[in-house]
Design a protein around this motif. Structure first.
Motif, PDB file in Angstrom:
ATOM      1  N   GLU A  95     -18.928 -69.750 -51.537  1.00  0.00           N
ATOM      2  CA  GLU A  95     -17.539 -69.772 -51.096  1.00  0.00           C
ATOM      3  C   GLU A  95     -16.655 -68.885 -51.955  1.00  0.00           C
ATOM      4  N   ASP A  96     -16.580 -69.199 -53.245  1.00  0.00           N
ATOM      5  CA  ASP A  96     -15.665 -68.469 -54.119  1.00  0.00           C
ATOM      6  C   ASP A  96     -16.387 -67.576 -55.117  1.00  0.00           C
TER       7      ASP A  96
ATOM      8  N   THR B  35      -8.503 -69.255 -53.068  1.00  0.00           N
ATOM      9  CA  THR B  35      -7.977 -69.167 -51.711  1.00  0.00           C
ATOM     10  C   THR B  35      -9.078 -69.406 -50.694  1.00  0.00           C
ATOM     11  N   TYR B  36      -8.690 -69.716 -49.465  1.00  0.00           N
ATOM     12  CA  TYR B  36      -9.614 -69.772 -48.338  1.00  0.00           C
ATOM     13  C   TYR B  36      -9.595 -68.465 -47.537  1.00  0.00           C
TER      14      TYR B  36
ATOM     15  N   ARG C 211     -16.422 -68.959 -43.644  1.00  0.00           N
ATOM     16  CA  ARG C 211     -15.569 -70.129 -43.503  1.00  0.00           C
ATOM     17  C   ARG C 211     -14.628 -70.221 -44.692  1.00  0.00           C
ATOM     18  N   PRO C 212     -13.361 -70.622 -44.445  1.00  0.00           N
ATOM     19  CA  PRO C 212     -12.796 -70.870 -43.126  1.00  0.00           C
ATOM     20  C   PRO C 212     -12.169 -69.658 -42.456  1.00  0.00           C
TER      21      PRO C 212
ATOM     22  N   SER D 196     -12.256 -76.480 -45.134  1.00  0.00           N
ATOM     23  CA  SER D 196     -13.247 -75.501 -45.583  1.00  0.00           C
ATOM     24  C   SER D 196     -14.121 -74.996 -44.436  1.00  0.00           C
TER      25      SER D 196
ATOM     26  N   ASP E 160      -1.701 -68.671 -53.603  1.00  0.00           N
ATOM     27  CA  ASP E 160      -2.734 -69.692 -53.501  1.00  0.00           C
ATOM     28  C   ASP E 160      -3.160 -70.148 -54.901  1.00  0.00           C
TER      29      ASP E 160
ATOM     30  N   ARG F 225     -16.393 -63.628 -46.855  1.00  0.00           N
ATOM     31  CA  ARG F 225     -16.163 -63.919 -48.262  1.00  0.00           C
ATOM     32  C   ARG F 225     -17.402 -63.524 -49.060  1.00  0.00           C
TER      33      ARG F 225
ATOM     34  N   LYS G  89      -2.069 -73.192 -50.598  1.00  0.00           N
ATOM     35  CA  LYS G  89      -2.864 -72.116 -50.016  1.00  0.00           C
ATOM     36  C   LYS G  89      -2.331 -71.723 -48.650  1.00  0.00           C
TER      37      LYS G  89
ATOM     38  N   TYR H 212     -14.629 -82.246 -53.270  1.00  0.00           N
ATOM     39  CA  TYR H 212     -13.770 -81.181 -53.775  1.00  0.00           C
ATOM     40  C   TYR H 212     -13.778 -81.124 -55.303  1.00  0.00           C
TER      41      TYR H 212
END
Length: 764
Positions: free
Chosen positions: A118-119, A291-292, A744-745, A590, A314, A749, A352, A160
């Motif tokens: 994700e990140d 951030t998303y 996602r989302p 997410s 964010d 990424r 965010k 989370y």
């Protein structure tokens, strides 16, 4: 509600195969898997051929048996060579070889475990096991030292929060029939993170490292102890300025700090009944510019590490406290009782980008060439000034407060009936958790790389409380007769959840009760070979606050395999089949859910997941002072829906029978090899993960609907400069593979780029 007449029967019928015992040669954990006391190495059952010739260790007097080799771990009191299910331990030595700060990297080395990046840092991991959906790890049971660590495991199972993996002493993953011991989720398996135990002597260490992207890490540990008392203090800090490039400049990194204090007191080590008290207190905090918001595919190809200026505001901030009090009573070598009282509090605020007032960001980034989407894309990237209220960007904090507390106790009993040795466990847990949600947002106008407040009223999008009371009980018996070990039992979960939605003006109450059985068998063959098979029921409860009738997630899971485990080596191959009666998902931000569907469950009906896991691990000694450690894991998975349905959850969408499940890779491989001597060592690791669908479908995924296949090459080298001082170098993603880890989302990424670090560790 629970009927009183049912409880006595459930106390006898409920199960939980126990936790994995700590590998010898390393400090023993403070507590093992959920509700289960640790087993000392000398209590692990001997090999079947040894058992036929002599009485078990727990019936002998005199000194304990010598510890087994580093690869011998135990499940339900039986060594892994004899266990009837899947179990894996990432040992302290393996964790130290690569010093991974991203927990995803650790779990990719375990067969049957999938992750969704994700990140790039693993701040909020997405972990799935054997087809269980990986989003926010909400379909697996997560524990630290045997205690559930999710912010609200029943009321809001999305994890989370996740502890810093770098401060863990070992990691344990349990799958197959053994998973029924660890609730509430038994669908895929359980993960237990083991923190450092209080040693029996004065000992300490400090580990410092720095590297690219202003990486910085501090890990300090100091312990004082004697036969009666012990104290351990630990501080871990991890931070970076981030590898993403924010339009207009800015920090895209994070800073995390975790503190832990443990205290232990043994009343009389020589008494017939040894009583021990342990207290564990902790604090954690994070400040991250996360951030998303992702990228369009075209922008990703031009610069995968770009971040749009619209995400400038964010920011995630959370603080967490934990307090645990554990009492252990040992009645000789046959009976142990472990009781833990715990409470965890977490408060997080994540500000965010949520979307445009007139368009969904995911749709804009997926089709930027569409004439209408092109306007929103221009506004998002600062190329076009907003001209209508629909082009206003909505940004706001999701403010959530969590409480998780309870009392759990386990009795471990090791009797013998004639030629049959038993490892019996009974356990009970009373648990309460809650979540308080307050979500608001404000409008902002994008002007170049700046965000200007719209200066209209603040909109409240969610205001609710959810809470759950849960009673769980388990019992198990692992019985060994010669070469045969049979493990049977079940788990009971009785759950009452409540949701008070002030925003909608509604109240809902959900009551669930289930008994989850499981059984397995292991047969020892000559030459360290063994065959095993098992079956268990998978279960995942319905979260509170459902606006339409839904059913719990249920499945019947099968596995069978062969294991070869001579000294300092372990290899196994396992086939598994999960027959879902009702596969579900809980909508989260997410996965790209809109506010009105947040935390609502979608039922996917029947599905089936089948696959093969292969694993090998060795600590080969070529000669004295020269070792070649190696580790290999491979997973093949085919996961498909068996029914047609339509879902408001974007990770499902419109599903047809035969569609593949999202974010489950078909092929996953991890391998590592090293050379280690007393003064230096070097290790190399490679990981391959095939492309994953980002929503259900069949055939070749359409452009923009799947992640990239990727191969990551990591390396580490360390040199012992002095008896107490080592220096090391680490390299992540040495081939600098730029790949889409998730869509996602909102948009593509990336995973982390090439990352080089150096450090030093002092032991004292």
């Amino acid at each position: 509600m629970i009927r009183s007449s049912v409880l006595p029967a459930l106390l006898v019928l409920s199960v939980a195969p126990a936790a994995l015992a700590q590998p010898p040669g390393e400090p023993a954990p403070a507590a093992p898997a959920e509700e289960t006391p640790a087993k000392p190495a000398e209590e692990a059952a001997p090999k079947p051929e040894e058992a036929a010739q002599s009485a078990p260790a727990d019936e002998k007097s005199g000194p304990p048996a010598p510890p087994p080799s580093p690869l011998e771990i135990s499940v339900v009191g039986t060594r892994v060579q004899q266990t009837s299910g899947s179990a894996h331990v990432v040992t302290p030595k393996q964790l130290q070889r690569f010093k991974h700060d991203d927990p995803h990297k650790v779990f990719l080395s375990v067969p049957g475990v999938y992750i969704r990046g994700e990140d790039g840092f693993g701040l909020r991991p997405n972990i799935g096991i054997r087809g269980a959906l990986s989003d926010r790890s909400k379909k697996i049971t997560l524990m630290e030292d045997g205690v559930l660590f999710g912010p609200a495991p029943y009321s809001a199972p999305a994890a989370y929060y996740f502890p810093l993996i770098g401060r863990m002493d070992s990691v344990r993953v349990v799958k197959g029939p053994s998973a029924v011991s660890f609730g509430p989720h038994t669908i895929g398996g359980a993960i237990d993170l083991i923190t450092a135990a209080i040693p029996s002597e004065r000992r300490g260490m400090i580990d410092l490292s720095t590297g690219q992207f202003m990486h910085r890490k501090l890990h300090f540990r100091q312990a004082l102890a004697d036969d009666n008392y012990g104290v351990l203090v630990e501080v871990a800090h991890l931070g970076t300025d981030g590898f993403k490039e924010l339009d207009g400049g800015g920090n895209t990194g994070f800073s995390r700090t975790e503190l832990m204090l443990k205290g232990r007191y043994v009343f009389d080590p020589t008494a017939k009944v040894v009583n021990e008290l342990e207290i564990k207190a902790g604090y954690g905090g994070e400040d991250s510019n996360e951030t998303y918001l992702g990228l369009t595919d075209e922008d990703f190809r031009e610069n995968p590490y770009r971040r749009y200026g619209a995400s400038r505001l964010d920011h995630m901030e959370w603080n967490r406290t934990q307090l645990q009090l554990t009492h252990r009573a040992r009645f000789g070598r046959k009976l142990d009782i472990t009781t833990t009282l715990y409470r965890h509090d977490l408060h997080r605020i994540w500000r965010k980008v949520n979307g445009f007032r007139g368009a969904a960001i995911s749709s804009v980034l997926a089709n930027p060439e569409d004439p209408r989407a092109a306007v929103f894309y221009g506004v998002l990237t600062g190329q076009i000034a907003p001209s209508t209220p629909e082009e206003t960007l909505l940004i706001g904090p999701n403010d959530r407060k969590f409480v998780s507390q309870g009392l759990q106790s386990t009795i471990s009993y090791r009797p013998r009936t004639g030629p049959v040795r038993h490892r019996i466990e009974y356990g009970v847990r009373i648990h309460y958790d809650s979540i308080r949600r307050l979500h608001t947002q404000d409008g902002f106008l994008v002007e170049g790389n700046e965000l200007v407040p719209e200066e209209r009223f603040t909109q409240t999008t969610a205001d609710n409380d959810a809470s759950t009371w849960a009673l769980s009980m388990h019992a198990s018996d692992a019985a060994t007769w010669g070469p045969l070990t049979v493990t049977v039992g079940a788990r009971m979960e009785s759950i009452r959840s409540e949701m008070d939605d002030r925003f909608e003006g509604t109240q809902t109450i959900t009551v669930q009760q289930v008994i989850v059985p499981g059984a397995g068998v292991f047969v020892a063959l000559p030459r360290d070979l063994g065959l095993f098979a098992g079956v268990h029921q998978g279960f995942s409860p319905v979260p509170p606050g459902q606006t339409v009738p839904v059913r719990p997630e249920k499945s019947v899971n099968y596995e069978a395999g062969m294991r070869w485990s001579p000294r300092r080596f372990r290899a196994e191959i396992i086939g598994f089949y999960n027959d879902y009666k009702n596969l579900t998902n809980i909508c989260t931000f997410s996965t790209g859910c809109v506010e009105e569907n947040l935390d609502q469950q979608s039922d996917g009906g029947a599905a089936r997941v089948l696959g093969v896991e292969a694993y090998a691990e060795s600590e080969l000694k070529v000669r004295e002072n020269l070792a070649i450690p190696g580790r290999f894991s491979y997973t093949f998975t085919d996961a498909r829906f068996s029914t047609d349905f339509q879902s408001a959850d974007p990770i499902f969408g419109n599903v047809r029978a035969g569609d593949e499940l999202p974010y489950v890779p078909r092929h996953q491989l991890s391998a590592s090899v090293g050379v280690e001597m007393p003064r230096w060592g070097a290790n190399l690791s490679g990981t391959y993960v095939s492309a994953m669908r980002e929503s259900a479908g069949q055939g070749e995924p359409a452009p923009g609907t799947a992640t990239d296949a990727y191969f990551l090459l990591d390396a580490s080298v360390n040199v012992r400069v002095l008896r107490w001082l080592s220096v090391y170098g680490l390299g992540r993603n040495l081939l600098d593979d730029a790949y889409i880890a998730s869509r996602r989302p909102y948009g593509a990424r990336p995973g982390a780029p090439r990352w080089l670090m150096i450090g030093a560790k002092a032991d004292f």
